[in-house]
Design a protein around this motif. Sequence first.
Motif, PDB file in Angstrom:
ATOM      1  N   ALA A 118       0.814  -1.220   0.000  1.00 57.75           N
ATOM      2  CA  ALA A 118       0.000   0.000   0.000  1.00 57.75           C
ATOM      3  C   ALA A 118       0.844   1.265   0.000  1.00 57.75           C
ATOM      4  CB  ALA A 118      -0.908   0.003   1.232  1.00 57.75           C
ATOM      5  N   ARG A 119       0.277   2.336  -0.521  1.00 51.20           N
ATOM      6  CA  ARG A 119       0.934   3.637  -0.461  1.00 51.20           C
ATOM      7  C   ARG A 119       0.107   4.684   0.284  1.00 51.20           C
ATOM      8  NH1 ARG A 119       3.073   5.547  -6.106  1.00 51.20           N
ATOM      9  NH2 ARG A 119       0.843   5.981  -6.209  1.00 51.20           N
ATOM     10  N   ARG A 120      -1.220   4.515   0.267  1.00 49.10           N
ATOM     11  CA  ARG A 120      -2.122   5.466   0.922  1.00 49.10           C
ATOM     12  C   ARG A 120      -3.043   4.676   1.822  1.00 49.10           C
ATOM     13  NH1 ARG A 120       0.920   8.170  -0.241  1.00 49.10           N
ATOM     14  NH2 ARG A 120       1.176   9.878  -1.680  1.00 49.10           N
ATOM     15  N   VAL A 121      -2.902   4.836   3.137  1.00 44.31           N
ATOM     16  CA  VAL A 121      -3.797   4.097   4.025  1.00 44.31           C
ATOM     17  C   VAL A 121      -4.515   5.037   4.985  1.00 44.31           C
ATOM     18  CG1 VAL A 121      -2.350   2.018   3.872  1.00 44.31           C
ATOM     19  CG2 VAL A 121      -2.115   3.554   5.826  1.00 44.31           C
ATOM     20  N   VAL A 122      -5.691   4.623   5.401  1.00 43.04           N
ATOM     21  CA  VAL A 122      -6.479   5.320   6.406  1.00 43.04           C
ATOM     22  C   VAL A 122      -6.316   4.565   7.708  1.00 43.04           C
ATOM     23  CG1 VAL A 122      -8.765   6.218   6.945  1.00 43.04           C
ATOM     24  CG2 VAL A 122      -8.219   5.486   4.591  1.00 43.04           C
ATOM     25  N   VAL A 123      -6.107   5.274   8.789  1.00 45.80           N
ATOM     26  CA  VAL A 123      -6.101   4.643  10.102  1.00 45.80           C
ATOM     27  C   VAL A 123      -7.207   5.297  10.920  1.00 45.80           C
ATOM     28  CG1 VAL A 123      -4.743   4.041  12.136  1.00 45.80           C
ATOM     29  CG2 VAL A 123      -3.581   4.409   9.942  1.00 45.80           C
ATOM     30  N   MET A 124      -8.206   4.518  11.322  1.00 45.03           N
ATOM     31  CA  MET A 124      -9.303   5.071  12.124  1.00 45.03           C
ATOM     32  C   MET A 124      -9.091   4.750  13.591  1.00 45.03           C
ATOM     33  SD  MET A 124     -12.819   4.194  10.152  1.00 45.03           S
ATOM     34  CE  MET A 124     -12.751   3.651   8.445  1.00 45.03           C
ATOM     35  N   GLU A 125      -9.318   5.748  14.435  1.00 44.63           N
ATOM     36  CA  GLU A 125      -9.255   5.539  15.885  1.00 44.63           C
ATOM     37  C   GLU A 125     -10.665   5.668  16.481  1.00 44.63           C
ATOM     38  OE1 GLU A 125      -7.686   8.646  18.457  1.00 44.63           O
ATOM     39  OE2 GLU A 125      -6.710   7.139  19.712  1.00 44.63           O
ATOM     40  N   ALA A 126     -11.120   4.607  17.127  1.00 51.34           N
ATOM     41  CA  ALA A 126     -12.364   4.640  17.910  1.00 51.34           C
ATOM     42  C   ALA A 126     -13.568   5.157  17.132  1.00 51.34           C
ATOM     43  CB  ALA A 126     -12.163   5.483  19.176  1.00 51.34           C
ATOM     44  N   ARG A 138     -16.576   3.889   1.790  1.00 50.69           N
ATOM     45  CA  ARG A 138     -17.042   4.207   0.434  1.00 50.69           C
ATOM     46  C   ARG A 138     -16.150   5.275  -0.199  1.00 50.69           C
ATOM     47  NH1 ARG A 138     -23.059   6.411  -1.496  1.00 50.69           N
ATOM     48  NH2 ARG A 138     -22.494   6.619  -3.685  1.00 50.69           N
ATOM     49  N   SER A 139     -15.845   6.309   0.563  1.00 53.45           N
ATOM     50  CA  SER A 139     -14.983   7.369   0.035  1.00 53.45           C
ATOM     51  C   SER A 139     -13.563   6.862  -0.192  1.00 53.45           C
ATOM     52  CB  SER A 139     -14.963   8.558   0.993  1.00 53.45           C
ATOM     53  OG  SER A 139     -16.226   9.196   1.020  1.00 53.45           O
ATOM     54  N   ALA A 140     -13.085   6.008   0.701  1.00 48.93           N
ATOM     55  CA  ALA A 140     -11.735   5.460   0.548  1.00 48.93           C
ATOM     56  C   ALA A 140     -11.620   4.684  -0.762  1.00 48.93           C
ATOM     57  CB  ALA A 140     -11.384   4.561   1.735  1.00 48.93           C
ATOM     58  N   ALA A 141     -12.668   3.906  -1.058  1.00 52.05           N
ATOM     59  CA  ALA A 141     -12.649   3.133  -2.308  1.00 52.05           C
ATOM     60  C   ALA A 141     -12.686   4.072  -3.511  1.00 52.05           C
ATOM     61  CB  ALA A 141     -13.840   2.175  -2.345  1.00 52.05           C
ATOM     62  N   ALA A 142     -13.582   5.043  -3.474  1.00 50.35           N
ATOM     63  CA  ALA A 142     -13.752   5.921  -4.638  1.00 50.35           C
ATOM     64  C   ALA A 142     -12.513   6.772  -4.878  1.00 50.35           C
ATOM     65  CB  ALA A 142     -14.971   6.819  -4.434  1.00 50.35           C
ATOM     66  N   LEU A 143     -11.843   7.148  -3.814  1.00 52.33           N
ATOM     67  CA  LEU A 143     -10.744   8.099  -3.951  1.00 52.33           C
ATOM     68  C   LEU A 143      -9.383   7.422  -3.885  1.00 52.33           C
ATOM     69  CD1 LEU A 143     -12.453  10.959  -1.934  1.00 52.33           C
ATOM     70  CD2 LEU A 143     -12.043  10.925  -4.403  1.00 52.33           C
ATOM     71  N   GLY A 144      -9.382   6.112  -4.022  1.00 47.53           N
ATOM     72  CA  GLY A 144      -8.117   5.424  -4.273  1.00 47.53           C
ATOM     73  C   GLY A 144      -7.239   5.156  -3.070  1.00 47.53           C
ATOM     74  N   MET A 145      -7.813   5.118  -1.858  1.00 44.65           N
ATOM     75  CA  MET A 145      -6.993   4.696  -0.721  1.00 44.65           C
ATOM     76  C   MET A 145      -6.783   3.179  -0.833  1.00 44.65           C
ATOM     77  SD  MET A 145      -6.503   7.640   0.786  1.00 44.65           S
ATOM     78  CE  MET A 145      -5.868   7.336   2.442  1.00 44.65           C
ATOM     79  N   ASP A 146      -5.605   2.720  -0.423  1.00 41.21           N
ATOM     80  CA  ASP A 146      -5.267   1.317  -0.665  1.00 41.21           C
ATOM     81  C   ASP A 146      -5.712   0.368   0.437  1.00 41.21           C
ATOM     82  OD1 ASP A 146      -3.883   1.988  -3.041  1.00 41.21           O
ATOM     83  OD2 ASP A 146      -2.158   2.609  -1.839  1.00 41.21           O
ATOM     84  N   ALA A 147      -5.825   0.862   1.663  1.00 43.26           N
ATOM     85  CA  ALA A 147      -6.154  -0.020   2.783  1.00 43.26           C
ATOM     86  C   ALA A 147      -6.632   0.807   3.963  1.00 43.26           C
ATOM     87  CB  ALA A 147      -4.930  -0.845   3.195  1.00 43.26           C
ATOM     88  N   VAL A 148      -7.309   0.111   4.895  1.00 42.72           N
ATOM     89  CA  VAL A 148      -7.800   0.744   6.121  1.00 42.72           C
ATOM     90  C   VAL A 148      -7.259  -0.038   7.310  1.00 42.72           C
ATOM     91  CG1 VAL A 148      -9.846   1.247   7.515  1.00 42.72           C
ATOM     92  CG2 VAL A 148      -9.923   1.590   5.030  1.00 42.72           C
ATOM     93  N   LEU A 149      -6.746   0.677   8.303  1.00 37.39           N
ATOM     94  CA  LEU A 149      -6.373   0.049   9.572  1.00 37.39           C
ATOM     95  C   LEU A 149      -7.297   0.588  10.658  1.00 37.39           C
ATOM     96  CD1 LEU A 149      -2.475   0.321   9.383  1.00 37.39           C
ATOM     97  CD2 LEU A 149      -3.908  -1.682   8.906  1.00 37.39           C
ATOM     98  N   LEU A 150      -7.685  -0.296  11.568  1.00 38.03           N
ATOM     99  CA  LEU A 150      -8.623   0.084  12.624  1.00 38.03           C
ATOM    100  C   LEU A 150      -7.968  -0.035  13.987  1.00 38.03           C
ATOM    101  CD1 LEU A 150     -11.636  -2.061  11.347  1.00 38.03           C
ATOM    102  CD2 LEU A 150     -11.250   0.373  10.917  1.00 38.03           C
ATOM    103  N   SER A 151      -8.215   0.925  14.854  1.00 37.00           N
ATOM    104  CA  SER A 151      -7.788   0.782  16.240  1.00 37.00           C
ATOM    105  C   SER A 151      -8.637  -0.329  16.869  1.00 37.00           C
ATOM    106  CB  SER A 151      -7.976   2.088  17.005  1.00 37.00           C
ATOM    107  OG  SER A 151      -9.343   2.345  17.239  1.00 37.00           O
ATOM    108  N   ALA A 218       0.109   7.498   5.820  1.00 40.21           N
ATOM    109  CA  ALA A 218      -1.004   6.982   6.621  1.00 40.21           C
ATOM    110  C   ALA A 218      -1.746   8.171   7.214  1.00 40.21           C
ATOM    111  CB  ALA A 218      -0.488   6.076   7.733  1.00 40.21           C
ATOM    112  N   LEU A 219      -3.034   8.241   6.941  1.00 37.16           N
ATOM    113  CA  LEU A 219      -3.848   9.354   7.392  1.00 37.16           C
ATOM    114  C   LEU A 219      -4.679   8.891   8.587  1.00 37.16           C
ATOM    115  CD1 LEU A 219      -4.587  12.265   6.340  1.00 37.16           C
ATOM    116  CD2 LEU A 219      -6.563  11.149   5.278  1.00 37.16           C
ATOM    117  N   LEU A 220      -4.493   9.521   9.746  1.00 35.49           N
ATOM    118  CA  LEU A 220      -5.198   9.123  10.968  1.00 35.49           C
ATOM    119  C   LEU A 220      -6.464   9.959  11.147  1.00 35.49           C
ATOM    120  CD1 LEU A 220      -2.323   8.008  11.404  1.00 35.49           C
ATOM    121  CD2 LEU A 220      -2.529   8.646  13.818  1.00 35.49           C
ATOM    122  N   LEU A 221      -7.589   9.269  11.367  1.00 38.83           N
ATOM    123  CA  LEU A 221      -8.887   9.921  11.584  1.00 38.83           C
ATOM    124  C   LEU A 221      -9.469   9.492  12.918  1.00 38.83           C
ATOM    125  CD1 LEU A 221     -10.823   9.130   8.273  1.00 38.83           C
ATOM    126  CD2 LEU A 221      -9.580  11.225   8.829  1.00 38.83           C
ATOM    127  N   GLY A 222     -10.042  10.436  13.651  1.00 36.42           N
ATOM    128  CA  GLY A 222     -10.734  10.094  14.896  1.00 36.42           C
ATOM    129  C   GLY A 222     -12.240  10.082  14.704  1.00 36.42           C
TER     130      GLY A 222
END
Lengths: 278, 278
Positions: A118-126, A138-151, A218-222
């Motif tokens: 992966a080159r672009r990943v989302v990391v969600m916290e809580a 849905r947005s991650a898929a449409a906008l080309g993020m490669d993977a999601v990591l979950l806390s 890696a983009l971290l979102l709360g």
Amino acid sequence: MAEALVVGDPGDPRLADYTALTDVELRRRREPAEGLFIAEGEKVIRRALAAGYRMRSMLLSEKWLEAMRDVIEAADAPVYAVTPALAEQVTGYHVHRGALASMQREELPGPERLLAGARRVVVMEAVNDHTNIGAIFRSAAALGMDAVLLSPDCADPLYRRSVKVSMGAVFSVPYARLARWPQDLDAVVRAAGFHLAALTPAPDAVDLGALPRHERLALLLGAEGPGLTRRAQQAADTRVRIPMAHGVDSLNVGAAAAVAFYAVAGSGPEPGVTSPVS
Amino acid sequence: MAEALVVGDPGDPRLADYTALTDVELRRRREPAEGLFIAEGEKVIRRALAAGYRMRSMLLSEKWLEAMRDVIEAADAPVYAVTPALAEQVTGYHVHRGALASMQREELPGPERLLAGARRVVVMEAVNDHTNIGAIFRSAAALGMDAVLLSPDCADPLYRRSVKVSMGAVFSVPYARLARWPQDLDAVVRAAGFHLAALTPAPDAVDLGALPRHERLALLLGAEGPGLTRRAQQAADTRVRIPMAHGVDSLNVGAAAAVAFYAVAGSGPEPGVTSPVS
């Protein structure tokens, strides 16, 4: 399996996968424990199958038998035809979409494996709201993020509502859970070569548009409301913000995520640059 | 008004503004006809008042009397204190937020007046979903859009659900309705000096990031699903798209709007350039 089985008894044990679907607390416990999730509606069911998930069974209102004919014929699982009234008795709600499938969960990949490609990943916290999780996928898929990591304390992307809001994107964007939080941000994500950018409305954060290019980001979102914890922000390399008009509450987390995905999509290596991961 | 009036009869005619709030069709007709809208929850009520809307009355669960003390004392309108059970009998639902206000609508400004002072405007066509309208207003406020124009068949931004989802942004972003559609895109919007950009997933549209800077830009958005009509697209100067990953359904309209607002926020005149409208 070429024929649907007509079922007329709401207490029929073959319908056990579909009972009490509106009891969120019960289903949150039951579904992972029993290794299943529910796909709702023709489009989502077809996407789950196309993504390779195995069907345990399907519950259809009779008027959906024709539209789902090819799915029924290909299914290696029982298909139950019921009246709308019986579907409502079993599930606890009026099944507008007329078709439910119980699908077999698969073991999640380890985060290291996901990150390797992966080159672009989302990391969600809580992020605990199923609608928000679905919208972010849905947005991650449409906008080309490669993977999601979950806390560890994020809600389940395969919960029925998440699946539906994501339009099936939870099947197409690979995801994994980090076991130790926030330690794995360093031990797993940074160790894989990722720059960690924490999204925050804080005025002293860097404008998203000014974030330097990073080959692996890696983009971290709360969660909506509290946002990222201080610990997660401290574990990041950069804090970034979406520039906002004065006096306005932050964007909802779905909108903020979409904006951030769009902004970072263009911040990778230039096209044509050879990446060690591609 | 310094005291709340305790009301114990769900049929009390003083509560007429609050009856049958869950009957969407009824309320859609009634509220504009009677010149009222409903603000729900402390934060939204305070924002409606701060934006200058006149309160007709307020309905509070007793436990909210203390938190709303200053609002009650400043109110030039009756305040009714009721039990949660009575609030539910009147409205038809359990009022989680414990506070409802009936507010007086104001006449909408003409679109020409709104456009005179604006540089970035949103034009919605046939957006009928109250949640989507609210989400778009919220993002428009956060991302610095100056005004919203609605096609004649857009739903009401002051419907309770829109107001709530917008977090009150429907009070802070000025909006107007275009009377003739799509003729007014030319006769009103282009005539005011705006470049019209239609957002579409069509592959032959211009990438949003490649849209040239325009001093005055109107961004056209259609409804979730059908998107902009052909007529609206033909009335625009440019068709723009958000670059999407292959094989993915378009973003939901709220996410797409947020991305587009973010992208065009940076496409105005450079800071320091004197604008004829500022």
